[in-house]
Design a protein around this motif. Sequence first.
Motif, PDB file in Angstrom:
ATOM      1  N   SER A 173       0.851  -1.095  -0.318  1.00  0.00           N
ATOM      2  CA  SER A 173       0.110  -0.084  -0.054  1.00  0.00           C
ATOM      3  C   SER A 173       0.890   1.215  -0.050  1.00  0.00           C
ATOM      4  O   SER A 173       0.352   2.327  -0.233  1.00  0.00           O
ATOM      5  CB  SER A 173      -1.027  -0.126   0.978  1.00  0.00           C
ATOM      6  OG  SER A 173      -1.752  -1.117   1.360  1.00  0.00           O
ATOM      7  N   GLY A 174       2.066   1.144   0.324  1.00  0.00           N
ATOM      8  CA  GLY A 174       2.878   2.332   0.489  1.00  0.00           C
ATOM      9  C   GLY A 174       3.379   2.695  -0.934  1.00  0.00           C
ATOM     10  O   GLY A 174       3.705   3.784  -1.040  1.00  0.00           O
ATOM     11  N   VAL A 191      -1.322   1.844  -9.023  1.00  0.00           N
ATOM     12  CA  VAL A 191       0.120   2.291  -8.806  1.00  0.00           C
ATOM     13  C   VAL A 191       0.440   3.220 -10.130  1.00  0.00           C
ATOM     14  O   VAL A 191       0.017   2.767 -11.265  1.00  0.00           O
ATOM     15  CB  VAL A 191       0.981   1.069  -8.732  1.00  0.00           C
ATOM     16  CG1 VAL A 191       2.569   1.553  -8.559  1.00  0.00           C
ATOM     17  CG2 VAL A 191       0.490   0.020  -7.796  1.00  0.00           C
ATOM     18  N   THR A 192       1.125   4.200  -9.755  1.00  0.00           N
ATOM     19  CA  THR A 192       1.549   4.754 -11.035  1.00  0.00           C
ATOM     20  C   THR A 192       2.678   4.103 -11.943  1.00  0.00           C
ATOM     21  O   THR A 192       3.328   3.188 -11.313  1.00  0.00           O
ATOM     22  CB  THR A 192       2.419   6.145 -10.553  1.00  0.00           C
ATOM     23  OG1 THR A 192       3.332   5.875  -9.783  1.00  0.00           O
ATOM     24  CG2 THR A 192       1.398   7.191  -9.664  1.00  0.00           C
ATOM     25  N   ARG A 193       2.929   4.194 -13.091  1.00  0.00           N
ATOM     26  CA  ARG A 193       3.732   3.521 -13.741  1.00  0.00           C
ATOM     27  C   ARG A 193       5.342   3.774 -13.413  1.00  0.00           C
ATOM     28  O   ARG A 193       5.871   3.003 -13.591  1.00  0.00           O
ATOM     29  CB  ARG A 193       3.664   3.970 -15.428  1.00  0.00           C
ATOM     30  CG  ARG A 193       2.368   3.458 -15.964  1.00  0.00           C
ATOM     31  CD  ARG A 193       2.109   4.046 -17.461  1.00  0.00           C
ATOM     32  NE  ARG A 193       0.939   3.801 -18.006  1.00  0.00           N
ATOM     33  CZ  ARG A 193       0.365   2.936 -18.543  1.00  0.00           C
ATOM     34  NH1 ARG A 193       1.256   1.818 -18.673  1.00  0.00           N
ATOM     35  NH2 ARG A 193      -0.982   2.855 -18.960  1.00  0.00           N
ATOM     36  N   ALA A 206       9.191  -0.691  -8.916  1.00  0.00           N
ATOM     37  CA  ALA A 206       9.564  -0.847  -7.398  1.00  0.00           C
ATOM     38  C   ALA A 206       8.483  -2.022  -6.697  1.00  0.00           C
ATOM     39  O   ALA A 206       8.742  -2.652  -5.671  1.00  0.00           O
ATOM     40  CB  ALA A 206       9.585   0.535  -6.760  1.00  0.00           C
ATOM     41  N   PHE A 207       6.934  -1.690  -7.207  1.00  0.00           N
ATOM     42  CA  PHE A 207       6.107  -2.513  -6.672  1.00  0.00           C
ATOM     43  C   PHE A 207       6.059  -3.894  -6.958  1.00  0.00           C
ATOM     44  O   PHE A 207       6.305  -4.892  -6.102  1.00  0.00           O
ATOM     45  CB  PHE A 207       4.724  -1.800  -7.208  1.00  0.00           C
ATOM     46  CG  PHE A 207       3.630  -2.705  -6.803  1.00  0.00           C
ATOM     47  CD1 PHE A 207       2.890  -2.237  -5.773  1.00  0.00           C
ATOM     48  CD2 PHE A 207       3.038  -3.748  -7.332  1.00  0.00           C
ATOM     49  CE1 PHE A 207       1.871  -2.939  -5.099  1.00  0.00           C
ATOM     50  CE2 PHE A 207       1.859  -4.704  -6.962  1.00  0.00           C
ATOM     51  CZ  PHE A 207       1.379  -3.978  -5.676  1.00  0.00           C
ATOM     52  N   ARG A 257      10.649 -10.032  -3.796  1.00  0.00           N
ATOM     53  CA  ARG A 257      11.259 -10.313  -2.683  1.00  0.00           C
ATOM     54  C   ARG A 257      10.622 -10.831  -1.795  1.00  0.00           C
ATOM     55  O   ARG A 257      11.180 -11.634  -0.742  1.00  0.00           O
ATOM     56  CB  ARG A 257      11.854  -9.006  -2.330  1.00  0.00           C
ATOM     57  CG  ARG A 257      12.883  -8.306  -3.206  1.00  0.00           C
ATOM     58  CD  ARG A 257      13.762  -7.136  -2.326  1.00  0.00           C
ATOM     59  NE  ARG A 257      12.875  -6.114  -1.716  1.00  0.00           N
ATOM     60  CZ  ARG A 257      12.456  -4.956  -2.153  1.00  0.00           C
ATOM     61  NH1 ARG A 257      12.879  -4.860  -3.528  1.00  0.00           N
ATOM     62  NH2 ARG A 257      11.673  -4.358  -1.483  1.00  0.00           N
ATOM     63  N   THR A 258       9.350 -10.781  -1.701  1.00  0.00           N
ATOM     64  CA  THR A 258       8.538 -11.373  -0.536  1.00  0.00           C
ATOM     65  C   THR A 258       8.018 -12.660  -0.945  1.00  0.00           C
ATOM     66  O   THR A 258       7.621 -13.436   0.393  1.00  0.00           O
ATOM     67  CB  THR A 258       7.196 -10.084  -0.483  1.00  0.00           C
ATOM     68  OG1 THR A 258       7.716  -9.089  -0.402  1.00  0.00           O
ATOM     69  CG2 THR A 258       6.459 -10.675   0.973  1.00  0.00           C
ATOM     70  N   LYS A 259       7.962 -13.186  -1.961  1.00  0.00           N
ATOM     71  CA  LYS A 259       7.448 -14.591  -2.171  1.00  0.00           C
ATOM     72  C   LYS A 259       8.002 -15.521  -1.618  1.00  0.00           C
ATOM     73  O   LYS A 259       7.298 -16.469  -1.214  1.00  0.00           O
ATOM     74  CB  LYS A 259       7.520 -14.474  -3.841  1.00  0.00           C
ATOM     75  CG  LYS A 259       6.602 -14.187  -4.413  1.00  0.00           C
ATOM     76  CD  LYS A 259       6.685 -14.305  -6.191  1.00  0.00           C
ATOM     77  CE  LYS A 259       5.867 -13.635  -7.149  1.00  0.00           C
ATOM     78  NZ  LYS A 259       5.860 -13.974  -8.409  1.00  0.00           N
TER      79      LYS A 259
END
Length: 271
Positions: free
Chosen positions: A200-201, A231-233, A238-239, A245-247
């Motif tokens: 969300s950040g 999310v902006t393009r 980064a999104f 990285r979290t997977k």
Amino acid sequence: MSGLRYVYAVCRPFGTPLPAQLTGVAGVPPKQLVHGDLVAVVGQVPEEDFAEGPLRAHLEDLDWLGATARAHQNVIDALTVVTSPLPLRLATVFRDDSGVRSMLEERAETFSRTLGRLDGRVEWGVKVYSEPTESTESTETAEAAESKGTPTSGEAASPPRRAAGSGRDYLRQRRNQRKESEEKWERAEEFSRRLHESLSGYAEDTRIHAPQNSALSRAPGRNILNAAYLVTRTESEAFVELVDRTKDDAPGLRVELTGPWAAYSFSGEDA
């Protein structure tokens, strides 16, 4: 242009041409219909399929509906590459160009406001699933069977009475399985909550959708998080990197990323 007008989306004027080989519903290439500072992306469709009566009947035909939805989405995907479209619901049809222009005129203020909010933004979808394990599957199967008063797979309809010792062992095993299942679910919920907060950040807006029914989606495991992010393009790279990285941070959980999509969840239109 003869035939009815199928409207895919409303956009701001855009200069980048769509792929020459792109076709939409009924195999017809989409065209731009410009009205003031708005553009309706339309295609010609046959009246024998898309007039009110035939269309109502077709919507009960899952094969026809699936093929139409795929053709519709192909056009929306192509638009998303070159602009930020406002997708309209499947099978939005008008009699002729003047009907489309009237729609644009009547809703110009709403369309302009929404397009301004979506400009330069895309939708990403993130789902988290709890991977099925033998212990959790057996616990859920047993609990479902008990709630219905039916034997589980492999049990006789009238099982022999268990000895006291074996009965205690069985109950202990069931309690341990249930506890393991509850702890796994709590860890999965906590992981999903933290992931959503982190993602969300990077997002300007979010939507939490109801968990998907695995019987309908055919996705293995239990859906815990089903979220959409606007999310902006410029922030999208980064999104995506954060999701990647979290997977592997939570064994037994599966994280799925989809997109970038047109902003269906944030358009105010029926997708």
